[in-house]
Design a protein around this motif. Structure first.
Motif, PDB file in Angstrom:
ATOM      1  N   PRO A  78       0.824  -1.207   0.000  1.00  0.00           N
ATOM      2  CA  PRO A  78       0.000   0.000   0.000  1.00  0.00           C
ATOM      3  C   PRO A  78       0.861   1.261   0.000  1.00  0.00           C
ATOM      4  CG  PRO A  78       0.124  -0.911   2.202  1.00  0.00           C
ATOM      5  CD  PRO A  78       0.874  -1.865   1.320  1.00  0.00           C
ATOM      6  N   GLN A  79       0.217   2.399  -0.161  1.00  0.00           N
ATOM      7  CA  GLN A  79       0.943   3.670  -0.168  1.00  0.00           C
ATOM      8  C   GLN A  79       1.728   3.892   1.111  1.00  0.00           C
ATOM      9  OE1 GLN A  79      -1.158   7.248  -1.350  1.00  0.00           O
ATOM     10  NE2 GLN A  79      -2.555   6.074  -2.640  1.00  0.00           N
ATOM     11  N   ASP A  80       1.161   3.524   2.255  1.00  0.00           N
ATOM     12  CA  ASP A  80       1.825   3.810   3.534  1.00  0.00           C
ATOM     13  C   ASP A  80       2.833   2.738   3.940  1.00  0.00           C
ATOM     14  OD1 ASP A  80       0.191   1.726   4.268  1.00  0.00           O
ATOM     15  OD2 ASP A  80      -1.064   2.889   5.636  1.00  0.00           O
ATOM     16  N   LYS A  81       3.057   1.755   3.089  1.00  0.00           N
ATOM     17  CA  LYS A  81       4.079   0.701   3.233  1.00  0.00           C
ATOM     18  C   LYS A  81       3.784  -0.293   4.355  1.00  0.00           C
ATOM     19  CE  LYS A  81       7.484   3.816   3.323  1.00  0.00           C
ATOM     20  NZ  LYS A  81       6.876   5.064   2.852  1.00  0.00           N
ATOM     21  N   ARG A  82       3.282   0.166   5.492  1.00  0.00           N
ATOM     22  CA  ARG A  82       2.865  -0.695   6.607  1.00  0.00           C
ATOM     23  C   ARG A  82       3.976  -1.630   7.092  1.00  0.00           C
ATOM     24  NH1 ARG A  82      -3.242  -2.309   4.459  1.00  0.00           N
ATOM     25  NH2 ARG A  82      -3.849  -0.164   3.987  1.00  0.00           N
ATOM     26  N   ILE A  83       5.167  -1.080   7.241  1.00  0.00           N
ATOM     27  CA  ILE A  83       6.229  -1.855   7.873  1.00  0.00           C
ATOM     28  C   ILE A  83       6.183  -1.610   9.378  1.00  0.00           C
ATOM     29  CG2 ILE A  83       7.679  -1.736   5.812  1.00  0.00           C
ATOM     30  CD1 ILE A  83       9.359   0.387   7.334  1.00  0.00           C
ATOM     31  N   PHE A  84       6.838  -2.483  10.141  1.00  0.00           N
ATOM     32  CA  PHE A  84       6.933  -2.315  11.594  1.00  0.00           C
ATOM     33  C   PHE A  84       8.182  -1.496  11.875  1.00  0.00           C
ATOM     34  CE2 PHE A  84       4.451  -6.160  10.947  1.00  0.00           C
ATOM     35  CZ  PHE A  84       3.372  -5.937  11.790  1.00  0.00           C
ATOM     36  N   SER A  85       7.977  -0.235  12.228  1.00  0.00           N
ATOM     37  CA  SER A  85       9.092   0.706  12.301  1.00  0.00           C
ATOM     38  C   SER A  85      10.072   0.404  13.426  1.00  0.00           C
ATOM     39  CB  SER A  85       8.562   2.138  12.451  1.00  0.00           C
ATOM     40  OG  SER A  85       7.821   2.280  13.655  1.00  0.00           O
ATOM     41  N   GLN A  86       9.609  -0.265  14.498  1.00  0.00           N
ATOM     42  CA  GLN A  86      10.491  -0.565  15.620  1.00  0.00           C
ATOM     43  C   GLN A  86      11.078  -1.969  15.548  1.00  0.00           C
ATOM     44  OE1 GLN A  86      11.495   1.870  17.719  1.00  0.00           O
ATOM     45  NE2 GLN A  86      10.278   3.100  16.274  1.00  0.00           N
TER      46      GLN A  86
END
Length: 240
Positions: free
Chosen positions: A87-95
């Motif tokens: 998706p546009q917001d990538k939805r990775i786990f930033s931590q």
């Protein structure tokens, strides 16, 4: 591989997608394009299962089996069938680190813990030295590579990308285009792009579907995406 038939979608009382039909041939890259607000993201979210379809059908068909209506399946089940989505917001786990993100992506469709194999790093070598780096510490371009790797790690049959070039620099856009061409033309991955960057579309896509106010107003080979269509539907005057 994937067919949409007379798909309708609403936000409340607002009609967003109007009787939209589209076929995605296996092994080809199809681009859904249009100005902002014309329904591109809504369409790919309906296919991935994150938006409700009011009426119509979305059918998935393997070469050796009958068509299956995806509307009965949740997003994780669609992913398990072979639909990868960035998706546009990538939805990775930033931590979490790159490697931890990829492990979580694998668990979404495989039971238990799975080690991240070398194949994904062979495909995206820039991630190898970053595998112990947390998502929040990565550049935007590297975060996109991680989101793409997370979608690819389960070997999808269809890859859906929503506005992938938004915010990309020219250097990374070229590298990303090369990666996409390899996935599609060398490895045979079917690709659906929701995109509006025309030079990129002409470079990577085989077919197009042009949306205007939620309607499929034109489709065909990318070579048929001519000045008349672009002036009619891809200029600010075409916006609602």
């Amino acid at each position: 591989m994937l067919s949409l038939r007379a798909v309708n979608h609403y936000y409340g009382s607002q009609h967003i997608l109007w009787n939209l039909s589209l076929d995605l041939p296996p092994g080809e890259c199809t681009c859904v394009l249009g100005l902002p607000g014309m329904g591109k993201t809504t369409l790919v979210n309906c296919i991935a299962g994150f938006q409700k379809v009011e009426s119509g059908g979305i059918f998935w068909q393997e070469a050796s089996g009958p068509p299956q209506d995806l509307l009965t399946l949740t997003p994780p089940l669609r992913a398990a069938m072979g639909i990868g989505y960035v998706p546009q917001d990538k939805r990775i786990f930033s931590q979490m680190t790159v490697e931890e993100n990829l492990q979580i992506a694998m668990r979404a469709t495989h039971e238990g813990h799975s080690a991240v194999g070398s194949a994904i790093f062979d495909l995206m070598p820039d991630l190898w030295p970053l595998r112990q780096v947390k998502g929040a510490a990565m550049s935007e371009d590297d975060q996109y590579q991680l989101a793409l790797a997370s979608a690819l790690i389960n070997n999808p049959k269809l890859l859906i990308l929503d506005e992938p070039t938004r915010g990309m620099g020219q250097g990374f856009m070229h590298k990303f285009g090369e990666c996409l061409l390899r996935l599609n033309r060398e490895l045979g991955l079917t690709v659906l792009l929701a995109e509006q960057h025309l030079p990129f579309i002409r470079r990577v896509a085989d077919k197009f579907c042009l949306l205007h106010r939620g309607r499929n107003v034109a489709q065909g080979n990318v070579s048929q995406l001519d000045t008349r269509l672009l002036e009619q539907f891809m200029t600010p005057d075409a916006a609602p």
